[in-house]
Design an enzyme around this catalytic site. Structure first.
Site, PDB file in Angstrom:
ATOM      1  N   ILE A 136      22.713  31.230 -29.784  1.00  0.00           N
ATOM      2  CA  ILE A 136      22.389  29.921 -30.369  1.00  0.00           C
ATOM      3  C   ILE A 136      21.033  29.457 -29.822  1.00  0.00           C
ATOM      4  CG2 ILE A 136      23.129  27.536 -30.681  1.00  0.00           C
ATOM      5  CD1 ILE A 136      25.969  28.439 -29.954  1.00  0.00           C
ATOM      6  N   LYS A 205      24.875  26.376 -16.999  1.00  0.00           N
ATOM      7  CA  LYS A 205      24.306  26.134 -18.328  1.00  0.00           C
ATOM      8  C   LYS A 205      24.095  24.643 -18.572  1.00  0.00           C
ATOM      9  CE  LYS A 205      26.302  30.383 -20.132  1.00  0.00           C
ATOM     10  NZ  LYS A 205      27.411  31.009 -20.884  1.00  0.00           N
TER      11      LYS A 205
END
Length: 427
Positions: A136, A205
């Site tokens: 993504i 993340k």
């Protein structure tokens, strides 16, 4: 056509994918960049290991100096993993004038600012799109598409291993250990899955997403982290009966211009987009003050999806080389930020308890709730065995500080144990 030579540091799953895509899409990439991109050298740990990718014409070595000292190599892709060794190699490569692309989230979350500063000093690019959510393109989207907006929240499922496990528990009604074993057999989980299942990978993340979305540098110590290894199958079933799915979700949210970041199991209403994200897939929801809520969905890992994100960085660096614009930060947005106070972080909560089945227990629980000025939304009781019952309650909105008081006070009560306490995303 002029050639730009590339070096690769590591030839595991992602490194092999980079080689494969660059060979297969050479013509398209050349037409976009105006340059022929050639992989000249690959550094591996084990020269004797058999590879499942065509390495014809590529120099394969186990010496990092073959990359550092080769003046013809302009771009180096780091996909070897580790933190300390990778940091040392990248510092040496930057100091020798190489542009760096990495998928190493642990490294970037820990030393990203330091490495970005070094890259700037050497007029080099440092890109790391593949470090978050695999295939993504979320980081470049935040930088470019949200440049004029004010992001107020980023939340999402950013770890494919835990999402696969939670999907198996929810859909197939298997317990955590069986779901983990399935994930390991399919290659979605490592033999030692600690970083994934305890939420650490997702937290790294969220550090990177927070820096991009809010311009704030945070560390693991700034994040409330809870994994999925203690999620009870009965809670998943109970949540489903109430119209929710339980997922491991990372949330970074501005509250009164302060930041709150958390990673943990969350109850998501079944009609919300995140609830439908299954198996190893990832999804990130970005909420902007102007655009509202947008969702980015796709594979969170895997050879080709992650390699595709690496190639997007390679193309971006190549364009910068052609235009003579290298040396700018991947993300220039920076601002001072403070942590939101526990009294400011407000959600409904799901709490499940193991309670000895005897008179007066509900009164004790009610007294705790009353003492912290919290209120029930729903209370359910089911039998565990002849001696114990499970009490599940959802609350109206209350602060994180109130939740901690409730959990602490209930834990001190005789014959009552707290099984779980999870945020509930509002409808």
């Amino acid at each position: 056509m002029q050639v730009i030579n590339i070096g690769i540091l590591g030839l595991g799953t992602v490194g092999s994918g980079v080689v494969r895509i660059l060979r297969d899409h050479q013509n398209k990439i050349s037409s976009i960049t105006g340059r022929k991109l050639v992989i000249k050298t690959v550094v591996v740990h084990d020269l004797a290991k058999k590879r499942n990718v065509d390495l014809t014409g590529i120099n394969v070595t186990d010496k990092i100096d073959d990359l550092i000292n080769d003046k013809d190599i302009q771009i180096v892709v780091e996909v070897m993993g580790t933190v300390t060794t990778a940091k040392e190699y990248i510092e040496r490569l930057l100091n020798s004038g190489k542009h760096i692309i990495t998928a190493n989230k642990d490294l970037i979350a820990t030393y990203g600012s330091e490495l970005a500063e070094l890259a700037g000093k050497n007029d080099c690019d440092l890109f790391y799109e593949a470090s978050v959510a695999g295939g993504i393109p979320i980081l470049r989207t935040i930088v470019n598409s949200f440049a004029a907006d004010r992001i107020v929240e980023v939340k999402g499922i950013v770890n494919g291993t835990t999402n696969y496990i939670m999907t198996q528990m929810s859909q197939n009604h298997v317990d955590y250990q069986k779901a983990l074993k399935s994930a390991q057999e399919l290659g979605f989980a490592e033999p030692d899955p600690t970083n994934d299942v305890e939420g650490i990978d997702a937290a790294y993340k969220m550090i990177i997403l927070t820096q991009f979305a809010f311009g704030m540098n945070v560390t693991l110590d700034d994040i409330e982290v809870e994994g999925i290894s203690r999620v009870d199958l009965e809670d998943i079933k109970q949540a489903k009966k109430l119209g929710y799915n339980i997922k491991l979700v990372g949330i970074a949210k501005l509250i009164n211009d302060r930041i709150n970041i958390s990673v943990g199991p969350v109850l998501i209403p079944e009609d919300q987009p995140l609830a439908a994200v299954q198996n190893e897939n990832n999804a990130v929801l970005v909420t902007g003050a102007a655009v509202g809520e947008t969702m980015f969905y796709g594979p969170g890992a895997g050879e080709l999806p992650t390699a595709n994100s690496v190639l997007s960085d390679i193309i971006a660096v190549t364009k910068n080389i052609v235009l003579g614009t290298t040396g700018s930060r991947f993300n220039d947005f920076s601002r001072e930020g403070k942590q939101a106070l526990p009294d400011e972080v407000v959600y409904p909560y799901y709490i499940s308890l193991r309670v000895k089945d005897q008179p007066g227990q509900m009164l004790k629980i009610t007294e705790v709730m009353t003492s912290v000025k919290a209120s029930f939304h729903l209370i359910l009781q089911t039998e565990i065995d002849n001696d114990y019952a499970r009490i599940v309650m959802t609350t109206h909105e209350m602060s994180e500080a109130q939740l901690k008081e409730i959990v602490s006070a209930i834990s001190d009560l005789k014959d009552i144990d707290v099984i779980a306490s999870y945020k509930v995303l509002p409808d």
